[in-house]
Scaffold this active site. Structure first.
Site, PDB file in Angstrom:
ATOM      1  N   GLY A 245       0.831  -1.194   0.000  1.00  0.00           N
ATOM      2  CA  GLY A 245       0.000   0.000   0.000  1.00  0.00           C
ATOM      3  C   GLY A 245       0.867   1.246   0.000  1.00  0.00           C
ATOM      4  N   CYS A 246       0.287   2.368  -0.409  1.00  0.00           N
ATOM      5  CA  CYS A 246       1.082   3.597  -0.531  1.00  0.00           C
ATOM      6  C   CYS A 246       1.600   4.083   0.824  1.00  0.00           C
ATOM      7  CB  CYS A 246       0.282   4.683  -1.244  1.00  0.00           C
ATOM      8  SG  CYS A 246      -1.343   5.018  -0.542  1.00  0.00           S
ATOM      9  N   TYR A 247       0.712   4.269   1.798  1.00  0.00           N
ATOM     10  CA  TYR A 247       1.176   4.698   3.123  1.00  0.00           C
ATOM     11  C   TYR A 247       2.101   3.643   3.730  1.00  0.00           C
ATOM     12  CZ  TYR A 247      -2.302   8.487   3.389  1.00  0.00           C
ATOM     13  OH  TYR A 247      -3.041   9.626   3.170  1.00  0.00           O
TER      14      TYR A 247
ATOM     15  N   THR B 131       4.109   1.705   2.240  1.00  0.00           N
ATOM     16  CA  THR B 131       5.431   1.802   1.626  1.00  0.00           C
ATOM     17  C   THR B 131       6.299   2.808   2.364  1.00  0.00           C
ATOM     18  OG1 THR B 131       4.642   1.163  -0.572  1.00  0.00           O
ATOM     19  CG2 THR B 131       6.656   2.480  -0.482  1.00  0.00           C
TER      20      THR B 131
END
Length: 317
Positions: free
Chosen positions: A117-119, A121
Protein backbone atom coordinates in the site's frame (compact mmCIF):
# COMPACT_ATOMS: atom_id res chain seq x y z
CA UNK A 1 12.59 -13.79 -32.08
CA UNK A 2 11.92 -13.46 -28.36
CA UNK A 3 8.32 -14.03 -27.36
CA UNK A 4 6.54 -11.11 -25.76
CA UNK A 5 5.14 -11.47 -22.24
CA UNK A 6 1.36 -11.47 -22.37
CA UNK A 7 -0.08 -9.10 -19.76
CA UNK A 8 -3.69 -8.57 -18.74
CA UNK A 9 -4.74 -5.68 -16.50
CA UNK A 10 -7.89 -6.63 -14.60
CA UNK A 11 -9.31 -3.26 -13.56
CA UNK A 12 -7.62 -1.23 -16.27
CA UNK A 13 -10.02 1.73 -15.92
CA UNK A 14 -9.03 2.56 -12.34
CA UNK A 15 -6.30 5.05 -11.40
CA UNK A 16 -3.63 2.39 -10.82
CA UNK A 17 -4.68 0.32 -13.83
CA UNK A 18 -4.51 3.31 -16.15
CA UNK A 19 -1.05 4.25 -14.88
CA UNK A 20 0.23 0.68 -15.37
CA UNK A 21 -1.16 0.68 -18.91
CA UNK A 22 0.59 4.01 -19.65
CA UNK A 23 3.93 2.66 -18.43
CA UNK A 24 3.92 -0.06 -21.07
CA UNK A 25 3.90 2.48 -23.89
CA UNK A 26 6.99 1.94 -26.03
CA UNK A 27 7.91 -1.43 -24.49
CA UNK A 28 8.58 -4.08 -27.12
CA UNK A 29 8.67 -6.97 -24.65
CA UNK A 30 5.04 -6.74 -23.53
CA UNK A 31 1.84 -7.72 -25.32
CA UNK A 32 -1.19 -6.24 -23.59
CA UNK A 33 -4.35 -8.31 -23.73
CA UNK A 34 -7.22 -5.84 -24.14
CA UNK A 35 -10.72 -6.35 -22.81
CA UNK A 36 -13.84 -4.99 -24.45
CA UNK A 37 -15.00 -2.07 -22.24
CA UNK A 38 -18.49 -3.55 -22.19
CA UNK A 39 -17.11 -6.80 -20.77
CA UNK A 40 -14.94 -5.35 -18.00
CA UNK A 41 -17.22 -6.93 -15.38
CA UNK A 42 -17.95 -10.09 -17.35
CA UNK A 43 -16.56 -12.92 -15.22
CA UNK A 44 -16.16 -15.33 -18.13
CA UNK A 45 -14.27 -12.80 -20.27
CA UNK A 46 -11.99 -11.84 -17.39
CA UNK A 47 -11.38 -15.53 -16.68
CA UNK A 48 -10.44 -16.15 -20.31
CA UNK A 49 -7.95 -13.29 -20.39
CA UNK A 50 -6.44 -14.08 -16.98
CA UNK A 51 -5.71 -17.65 -18.05
CA UNK A 52 -4.43 -16.56 -21.43
CA UNK A 53 -1.91 -14.20 -19.83
CA UNK A 54 1.58 -14.81 -18.52
CA UNK A 55 1.10 -12.10 -15.89
CA UNK A 56 -2.13 -10.48 -14.73
CA UNK A 57 -2.26 -7.25 -12.74
CA UNK A 58 -5.19 -6.89 -10.36
CA UNK A 59 -6.23 -3.25 -9.95
CA UNK A 60 -9.49 -3.94 -8.19
CA UNK A 61 -11.31 -3.63 -4.85
CA UNK A 62 -10.36 -6.38 -2.41
CA UNK A 63 -13.34 -8.70 -2.98
CA UNK A 64 -13.02 -8.45 -6.75
CA UNK A 65 -9.29 -9.20 -6.50
CA UNK A 66 -10.02 -12.35 -4.50
CA UNK A 67 -12.57 -13.37 -7.11
CA UNK A 68 -10.01 -12.88 -9.90
CA UNK A 69 -7.51 -15.13 -8.14
CA UNK A 70 -10.18 -17.81 -7.85
CA UNK A 71 -10.56 -17.71 -11.65
CA UNK A 72 -6.99 -18.86 -12.28
CA UNK A 73 -6.86 -22.35 -13.81
CA UNK A 74 -3.58 -22.06 -15.72
CA UNK A 75 -0.77 -22.97 -13.32
CA UNK A 76 1.67 -20.82 -15.27
CA UNK A 77 -0.22 -17.56 -14.72
CA UNK A 78 1.46 -15.11 -12.35
CA UNK A 79 -0.56 -12.52 -10.41
CA UNK A 80 0.54 -9.06 -9.28
CA UNK A 81 -2.17 -7.72 -6.98
CA UNK A 82 -2.27 -3.99 -6.18
CA UNK A 83 -5.22 -4.31 -3.77
CA UNK A 84 -5.12 -4.83 0.00
CA UNK A 85 -6.53 -8.34 -0.30
CA UNK A 86 -3.37 -10.49 -0.19
CA UNK A 87 -0.63 -8.36 1.40
CA UNK A 88 -0.50 -10.37 4.59
CA UNK A 89 -1.61 -13.72 3.17
CA UNK A 90 0.59 -16.81 3.30
CA UNK A 91 1.93 -17.82 -0.10
CA UNK A 92 2.07 -14.25 -1.38
CA UNK A 93 5.38 -12.43 -1.82
CA UNK A 94 5.38 -8.88 -0.49
CA UNK A 95 6.39 -6.66 -3.40
CA UNK A 96 9.10 -4.58 -1.73
CA UNK A 97 12.43 -5.91 -3.07
CA UNK A 98 14.60 -3.31 -1.34
CA UNK A 99 13.80 -4.62 2.14
CA UNK A 100 16.02 -7.71 1.88
CA UNK A 101 17.50 -10.28 -0.47
CA UNK A 102 14.78 -12.66 0.63
CA UNK A 103 12.04 -10.24 -0.43
CA UNK A 104 13.65 -9.79 -3.84
CA UNK A 105 14.09 -13.54 -4.35
CA UNK A 106 10.46 -14.27 -3.48
CA UNK A 107 9.33 -11.71 -6.04
CA UNK A 108 11.71 -13.09 -8.67
CA UNK A 109 10.55 -16.69 -8.28
CA UNK A 110 6.99 -16.23 -7.07
CA UNK A 111 3.67 -16.55 -8.85
CA UNK A 112 1.67 -14.45 -6.40
CA UNK A 113 2.92 -10.94 -5.64
CA UNK A 114 1.14 -8.40 -3.42
CA UNK A 115 2.11 -4.79 -4.10
CA UNK A 116 2.48 -2.72 -0.88
CA UNK A 117 0.00 0.00 0.00
CA UNK A 118 1.08 3.60 -0.53
CA UNK A 119 1.18 4.70 3.12
CA UNK A 120 2.57 1.30 4.08
CA UNK A 121 5.43 1.80 1.63
CA UNK A 122 6.53 5.02 3.31
CA UNK A 123 6.16 3.50 6.78
CA UNK A 124 7.86 0.15 6.10
CA UNK A 125 10.79 1.83 4.33
CA UNK A 126 11.63 3.34 7.72
CA UNK A 127 10.54 0.79 10.30
CA UNK A 128 11.61 -2.51 8.71
CA UNK A 129 15.37 -1.77 8.62
CA UNK A 130 15.36 -0.12 12.07
CA UNK A 131 13.89 -3.28 13.63
CA UNK A 132 15.99 -5.63 11.49
CA UNK A 133 19.12 -3.68 12.45
CA UNK A 134 18.42 -3.87 16.18
CA UNK A 135 17.87 -0.12 16.57
CA UNK A 136 14.14 0.00 17.21
CA UNK A 137 12.66 -2.44 19.73
CA UNK A 138 9.74 -4.43 18.32
CA UNK A 139 7.52 -3.30 21.21
CA UNK A 140 8.17 0.41 20.59
CA UNK A 141 4.87 2.38 20.47
CA UNK A 142 5.42 3.61 16.91
CA UNK A 143 3.35 6.46 15.54
CA UNK A 144 3.26 8.05 12.10
CA UNK A 145 1.54 10.94 10.40
CA UNK A 146 1.28 11.41 6.67
CA UNK A 147 -0.11 13.59 3.92
CA UNK A 148 -1.20 12.49 0.47
CA UNK A 149 -2.54 13.91 -2.75
CA UNK A 150 -6.19 13.17 -3.42
CA UNK A 151 -5.47 10.74 -6.29
CA UNK A 152 -4.79 7.97 -3.79
CA UNK A 153 -8.46 7.90 -2.82
CA UNK A 154 -9.63 6.74 -6.26
CA UNK A 155 -11.69 8.02 -9.16
CA UNK A 156 -14.73 9.15 -7.17
CA UNK A 157 -12.67 11.31 -4.82
CA UNK A 158 -10.62 12.67 -7.73
CA UNK A 159 -13.88 13.77 -9.37
CA UNK A 160 -15.02 15.49 -6.17
CA UNK A 161 -11.75 17.40 -5.80
CA UNK A 162 -11.64 18.40 -9.47
CA UNK A 163 -15.30 19.47 -9.73
CA UNK A 164 -15.92 23.05 -10.86
CA UNK A 165 -18.01 23.65 -7.75
CA UNK A 166 -16.98 21.88 -4.58
CA UNK A 167 -17.17 22.13 -0.81
CA UNK A 168 -14.81 24.74 0.67
CA UNK A 169 -13.53 22.14 3.15
CA UNK A 170 -11.67 20.51 0.27
CA UNK A 171 -9.43 23.57 0.06
CA UNK A 172 -7.79 22.56 3.34
CA UNK A 173 -5.94 19.39 4.39
CA UNK A 174 -8.33 16.88 5.97
CA UNK A 175 -7.37 14.27 8.56
CA UNK A 176 -9.17 10.93 8.29
CA UNK A 177 -9.09 7.31 9.53
CA UNK A 178 -9.85 8.81 12.95
CA UNK A 179 -10.98 5.44 14.34
CA UNK A 180 -7.41 4.12 13.95
CA UNK A 181 -8.60 1.37 11.60
CA UNK A 182 -6.85 2.37 8.37
CA UNK A 183 -6.66 -0.56 5.93
CA UNK A 184 -2.84 -0.37 5.68
CA UNK A 185 -2.25 -0.92 9.40
CA UNK A 186 -2.33 -4.71 9.12
CA UNK A 187 0.59 -4.87 6.69
CA UNK A 188 2.42 -2.03 8.46
CA UNK A 189 2.53 -4.18 11.59
CA UNK A 190 3.05 -7.63 10.11
CA UNK A 191 5.75 -6.84 7.54
CA UNK A 192 7.86 -4.85 10.02
CA UNK A 193 7.40 -7.25 12.93
CA UNK A 194 6.02 -4.64 15.32
CA UNK A 195 4.33 -6.07 18.40
CA UNK A 196 1.91 -3.13 18.67
CA UNK A 197 -0.39 -1.78 16.01
CA UNK A 198 1.04 1.64 15.04
CA UNK A 199 -0.77 4.88 15.76
CA UNK A 200 -1.39 6.37 12.32
CA UNK A 201 -2.84 9.72 11.27
CA UNK A 202 -3.21 10.27 7.50
CA UNK A 203 -4.19 13.58 5.90
CA UNK A 204 -5.61 14.08 2.39
CA UNK A 205 -4.60 17.33 0.71
CA UNK A 206 -5.63 19.48 -2.22
CA UNK A 207 -2.98 18.39 -4.73
CA UNK A 208 -3.11 15.50 -7.17
CA UNK A 209 -0.26 13.15 -6.23
CA UNK A 210 2.67 12.84 -3.87
CA UNK A 211 3.07 11.58 -0.33
CA UNK A 212 5.05 12.46 2.79
CA UNK A 213 5.13 10.19 5.86
CA UNK A 214 6.98 10.88 9.10
CA UNK A 215 7.74 8.69 12.12
CA UNK A 216 8.98 10.34 15.37
CA UNK A 217 11.24 8.60 17.89
CA UNK A 218 12.57 9.40 21.36
CA UNK A 219 16.33 8.91 21.17
CA UNK A 220 16.59 7.40 24.66
CA UNK A 221 14.09 4.66 23.73
CA UNK A 222 16.21 3.39 20.84
CA UNK A 223 18.58 0.48 21.43
CA UNK A 224 21.51 2.05 19.56
CA UNK A 225 22.33 4.74 16.98
CA UNK A 226 20.60 7.26 19.24
CA UNK A 227 21.28 10.37 17.17
CA UNK A 228 19.90 11.68 13.89
CA UNK A 229 23.37 11.33 12.38
CA UNK A 230 23.60 7.70 13.52
CA UNK A 231 20.19 6.80 12.10
CA UNK A 232 21.06 8.55 8.84
CA UNK A 233 24.32 6.63 8.48
CA UNK A 234 22.60 3.32 9.21
CA UNK A 235 19.84 3.87 6.64
CA UNK A 236 22.30 5.08 4.02
CA UNK A 237 24.31 1.88 4.42
CA UNK A 238 21.19 -0.31 4.56
CA UNK A 239 19.88 0.99 1.24
CA UNK A 240 23.24 1.42 -0.45
CA UNK A 241 23.09 0.50 -4.13
CA UNK A 242 19.28 0.56 -4.34
CA UNK A 243 17.94 2.40 -7.39
CA UNK A 244 14.55 3.21 -5.95
CA UNK A 245 15.42 4.21 -2.37
CA UNK A 246 17.42 7.41 -1.98
CA UNK A 247 18.65 8.45 1.48
CA UNK A 248 19.01 12.19 1.13
CA UNK A 249 22.16 13.97 2.38
CA UNK A 250 22.01 14.84 6.06
CA UNK A 251 20.68 18.38 6.43
CA UNK A 252 19.22 18.43 2.90
CA UNK A 253 15.96 19.92 4.20
CA UNK A 254 17.84 23.21 4.64
CA UNK A 255 17.81 23.54 0.84
CA UNK A 256 14.02 23.82 1.13
CA UNK A 257 14.18 26.36 3.99
CA UNK A 258 13.33 23.62 6.46
CA UNK A 259 10.15 22.53 4.68
CA UNK A 260 9.28 19.20 3.03
CA UNK A 261 6.49 19.45 0.46
CA UNK A 262 4.24 16.45 -0.04
CA UNK A 263 3.94 16.86 -3.81
CA UNK A 264 7.65 17.26 -4.63
CA UNK A 265 8.06 13.67 -5.91
CA UNK A 266 4.95 13.58 -8.09
CA UNK A 267 5.70 11.71 -11.32
CA UNK A 268 8.85 10.06 -9.90
CA UNK A 269 9.05 6.34 -9.12
CA UNK A 270 11.58 6.32 -6.30
CA UNK A 271 11.35 7.17 -2.60
CA UNK A 272 13.39 9.69 -0.60
CA UNK A 273 14.37 9.34 3.06
CA UNK A 274 15.12 12.32 5.32
CA UNK A 275 16.46 12.12 8.89
CA UNK A 276 16.00 15.24 11.03
CA UNK A 277 15.46 16.20 14.67
CA UNK A 278 17.83 16.68 17.58
CA UNK A 279 19.61 14.75 20.33
CA UNK A 280 16.34 14.06 22.16
CA UNK A 281 13.77 13.55 19.40
CA UNK A 282 14.39 12.14 15.93
CA UNK A 283 12.17 12.34 12.86
CA UNK A 284 12.52 10.00 9.88
CA UNK A 285 10.47 10.95 6.81
CA UNK A 286 9.80 9.37 3.44
CA UNK A 287 8.69 11.29 0.37
CA UNK A 288 7.45 9.70 -2.85
CA UNK A 289 4.58 9.53 -5.33
CA UNK A 290 1.58 7.60 -4.04
CA UNK A 291 0.91 6.60 -7.68
CA UNK A 292 4.57 5.68 -8.29
CA UNK A 293 6.53 3.71 -5.69
CA UNK A 294 3.25 3.72 -3.77
CA UNK A 295 1.28 1.91 -6.48
CA UNK A 296 1.81 1.42 -10.24
CA UNK A 297 5.55 2.10 -10.21
CA UNK A 298 6.07 -0.58 -7.56
CA UNK A 299 3.89 -3.00 -9.54
CA UNK A 300 5.98 -2.50 -12.70
CA UNK A 301 9.19 -2.85 -10.67
CA UNK A 302 7.96 -6.25 -9.47
CA UNK A 303 7.12 -7.29 -13.03
CA UNK A 304 10.60 -6.26 -14.19
CA UNK A 305 12.21 -8.38 -11.48
CA UNK A 306 10.04 -11.35 -12.45
CA UNK A 307 11.07 -10.95 -16.09
CA UNK A 308 14.77 -10.54 -15.28
CA UNK A 309 15.14 -7.14 -16.92
CA UNK A 310 16.37 -3.88 -15.39
CA UNK A 311 14.32 -3.02 -12.29
CA UNK A 312 13.57 0.47 -13.59
CA UNK A 313 12.60 -0.43 -17.16
CA UNK A 314 9.71 1.80 -18.22
CA UNK A 315 9.91 3.79 -14.99
CA UNK A 316 11.02 7.30 -14.10
CA UNK A 317 14.10 7.51 -11.89
Amino acid sequence: MKMKTKVFIDGSEGTTGLRIHERFAGRDDIELLPIDPEKRKDVNERKRLINQSDITFLCLPDDAARESVSLVENDQVKIIDTSTAHRTQEGWAYGFPELSREHRQKIKTGKRIAVPGCYATGFITIIYPLIAGGILPADYPVSAFAMSGYSGAGKKTIAVYEAAERDKELDAPREYALSQNHKHLKEMQKITGLERVPLFSPVICDYYSGMLLTTPFYADMLLKEKTPEGIHTFLKEYYAGQKFVKVMPFGKEADYNGFLAGNACSGWDGIEIYVTGNEDRILVSTRFDNLGKGASGAAIECLNIMLGCEDDKGLNL
